[in-house]
Design a protein around this motif. Structure first.
Motif, short mmCIF file in Angstrom:
data_model
loop_
_atom_site.label_atom_id
_atom_site.label_comp_id
_atom_site.label_asym_id
_atom_site.label_seq_id
_atom_site.Cartn_x
_atom_site.Cartn_y
_atom_site.Cartn_z
N PRO A 150 58.47 76.12 50.02
CA PRO A 150 58.23 75.45 51.30
C PRO A 150 57.81 74.00 51.15
O PRO A 150 58.14 73.16 52.00
N VAL A 151 57.10 73.68 50.08
CA VAL A 151 56.68 72.29 49.87
C VAL A 151 57.88 71.42 49.52
O VAL A 151 58.01 70.29 50.01
N LEU A 152 58.79 71.94 48.70
CA LEU A 152 60.01 71.20 48.40
C LEU A 152 60.84 70.96 49.65
O LEU A 152 61.31 69.85 49.91
N ALA A 153 61.01 72.01 50.45
CA ALA A 153 61.82 71.88 51.66
C ALA A 153 61.19 70.91 52.65
O ALA A 153 61.87 70.05 53.22
N GLY A 154 59.88 71.04 52.86
CA GLY A 154 59.20 70.15 53.80
C GLY A 154 59.21 68.71 53.35
O GLY A 154 59.35 67.78 54.17
N THR A 155 59.09 68.48 52.05
CA THR A 155 59.13 67.12 51.52
C THR A 155 60.53 66.53 51.64
O THR A 155 60.69 65.33 51.91
N GLY A 156 61.54 67.37 51.47
CA GLY A 156 62.91 66.90 51.66
C GLY A 156 63.13 66.38 53.07
O GLY A 156 63.73 65.31 53.27
N VAL A 157 62.65 67.12 54.06
CA VAL A 157 62.78 66.68 55.45
C VAL A 157 61.99 65.40 55.68
O VAL A 157 62.46 64.46 56.35
N ALA A 158 60.79 65.32 55.12
CA ALA A 158 59.98 64.10 55.26
C ALA A 158 60.71 62.90 54.69
O ALA A 158 60.68 61.80 55.27
N ALA A 159 61.39 63.09 53.57
CA ALA A 159 62.13 61.99 52.95
C ALA A 159 63.29 61.56 53.82
O ALA A 159 63.62 60.37 53.88
N TYR A 160 63.91 62.51 54.50
CA TYR A 160 65.08 62.18 55.32
C TYR A 160 64.68 61.38 56.57
O TYR A 160 65.36 60.41 56.93
N VAL A 161 63.58 61.78 57.22
CA VAL A 161 63.21 61.13 58.48
C VAL A 161 62.35 59.89 58.29
O VAL A 161 62.29 59.03 59.17
N ASP A 162 61.69 59.77 57.13
CA ASP A 162 60.80 58.63 56.91
C ASP A 162 60.75 58.34 55.41
O ASP A 162 61.75 57.96 54.82
N GLN A 163 59.60 58.50 54.82
CA GLN A 163 59.43 58.34 53.38
C GLN A 163 58.50 59.45 52.88
O GLN A 163 57.51 59.75 53.54
N PRO A 164 58.80 60.04 51.75
CA PRO A 164 57.87 61.04 51.23
C PRO A 164 56.58 60.38 50.78
O PRO A 164 56.58 59.26 50.27
N VAL A 165 55.48 61.07 50.99
CA VAL A 165 54.17 60.61 50.50
C VAL A 165 53.82 61.57 49.38
O VAL A 165 53.32 62.67 49.62
N TRP A 166 54.07 61.16 48.15
CA TRP A 166 54.06 62.10 47.04
C TRP A 166 52.69 62.70 46.77
O TRP A 166 52.58 63.88 46.41
N TRP A 167 51.63 61.91 46.94
CA TRP A 167 50.31 62.49 46.67
C TRP A 167 49.95 63.55 47.71
O TRP A 167 49.28 64.54 47.39
N LYS A 168 50.42 63.37 48.94
CA LYS A 168 50.20 64.41 49.96
C LYS A 168 51.06 65.64 49.69
O LYS A 168 50.62 66.78 49.91
N ALA A 169 52.28 65.41 49.19
CA ALA A 169 53.13 66.54 48.82
C ALA A 169 52.49 67.35 47.71
O ALA A 169 52.52 68.59 47.71
N LEU A 170 51.87 66.64 46.76
CA LEU A 170 51.20 67.33 45.65
C LEU A 170 50.01 68.13 46.15
O LEU A 170 49.80 69.28 45.73
N LEU A 171 49.23 67.57 47.06
CA LEU A 171 48.11 68.31 47.62
C LEU A 171 48.59 69.51 48.42
O LEU A 171 47.97 70.59 48.37
N ALA A 172 49.69 69.35 49.15
CA ALA A 172 50.26 70.49 49.89
C ALA A 172 50.69 71.59 48.93
O ALA A 172 50.55 72.78 49.22
N LEU A 173 51.20 71.19 47.76
CA LEU A 173 51.60 72.17 46.75
C LEU A 173 50.37 72.91 46.21
O LEU A 173 50.42 74.14 46.00
N VAL A 174 49.28 72.19 46.00
CA VAL A 174 48.04 72.82 45.54
C VAL A 174 47.56 73.85 46.58
O VAL A 174 47.19 74.98 46.23
N VAL A 175 47.59 73.47 47.85
CA VAL A 175 47.18 74.39 48.92
C VAL A 175 48.06 75.64 48.90
O VAL A 175 47.56 76.77 48.93
N SER A 176 49.36 75.44 48.84
CA SER A 176 50.30 76.56 48.90
C SER A 176 50.14 77.50 47.70
O SER A 176 50.08 78.72 47.85
N LEU A 177 50.06 76.92 46.49
CA LEU A 177 49.92 77.75 45.29
C LEU A 177 48.58 78.50 45.29
O LEU A 177 48.52 79.69 44.95
#
Length: 290
Positions: free
Chosen positions: A22-49
């Motif tokens: 889910p973090v990969l998919a959500g980050t992909g959409v974020a990249a398409y509509v704007d710009q990915p924020v990688w440190w937030k993506a990493l924190l989201a991954l920590v939450v999910s795991l």
């Protein structure tokens, strides 16, 4: 003393793709509509795991103290096998939830404070899946929890913390991810129908019965395929590359459709988890590279 390898097995690493996808998919959409924020993506991954590991340990604890795992067919359970004490496994679950909460608080502080409520509900849902006096996982509602929290919340939330917008493409992606996450639980519960029935654990598989549970598994894979088309229609048709996940899903479909039972269904857990991860990679890649 419980060995590190036993703690790792108790965390059920084969289920972790359901936290990464889910973090990969959500980050992909974020990249398409704007710009990915990688440190937030990493924190989201920590939450999910951390939530995934926490719910795995929580299930191990709750099912173990109830005796549900006394005649375990699938991978080892710490409490049921006697490899770890129930209090130790409970502490491990709470430690994982604490890690998820800490990372989630940082995301909330830098995005929106109402996300604290979402995180709190997520942790409560993880615990009461098999914990408490009336666990909803024993009432046939486990798949609903998985779809909502490891599909909708995880994907849409990952996109939101990076873009601060609600995106239709993220919703479409969450349906695909949620369907495959549910499929992992469905095949797990299909395997455990005999022992869960004896233990009084009324999972959705127990309620539906063996044949209809196998049909449900195939239907969830079909929903995931349709979700790829939905994401492509809302973003770029290159996202149709995501249909390649069906190659990874095919072995599991064959085993489930072939009538395998008990230990014969254990490899399908990994195959379905791999299919979910492939889904997220193949859908997210063209969105990230557009």
């Amino acid at each position: 003393m419980t060995a590190p390898a036993q703690w790792l097995a108790g965390a059920r690493p084969r289920t972790l793709p359901a936290a990464v996808a889910p973090v990969l998919a959500g980050t992909g959409v974020a990249a398409y509509v704007d710009q990915p924020v990688w440190w937030k993506a990493l924190l989201a991954l920590v939450v999910s795991l951390a939530l995934q590991v926490g719910v795995n340990y929580a299930n191990d604890y709750s099912d173990g103290v109830r005796g549900t795992d006394d005649d375990r067919v699938g991978p080892m359970r710490l409490v049921g096998s006697g490899a770890a004490t129930a209090p130790a496994v409970k502490r491990a679950a709470f430690a994982a939830f604490a890690v998820a909460a800490a990372a989630g608080l940082v995301l909330a502080a830098t995005t929106a404070w109402w996300l604290v409520a979402v995180g709190a509900v997520s942790v409560l849902a993880a615990w009461f899946y098999t914990g408490g006096d009336r666990p909803y996982g024993y009432l046939g509602l486990g798949e609903v929890m998985v779809f909502v929290f490891f599909g909708l919340v995880a994907v849409v939330g990952t996109t939101y913390v990076q873009t601060e917008t609600f995106e239709p493409a993220a919703l479409a992606a969450s349906v695909g991810i949620g369907a495959l996450a549910c499929a992992i639980l469905v095949v797990n519960n299909l395997r455990d129908i005999p022992t869960d029935t004896l233990a009084g654990k009324r999972t959705l598989a127990v309620l539906l019965g063996d044949p209809r549970t196998r049909t449900l598994y195939a239907a969830l894979v079909a929903v995931a395929a349709l979700a790829v088309v939905g994401v492509a229609a809302l973003t770029t048709w290159w996202a149709l590359l995501g249909l390649g996940f069906l190659v990874a899903a095919l072995p599991g479909l064959r085993v489930v459709g072939g009538g395998a039972t008990g230990p014969g269904l254990v490899p399908v857990l990994q195959a379905t988890g791999s299919a979910e991860l492939v889904w997220s990679v193949l859908v997210a890649a063209p969105l990230l590279l557009r």
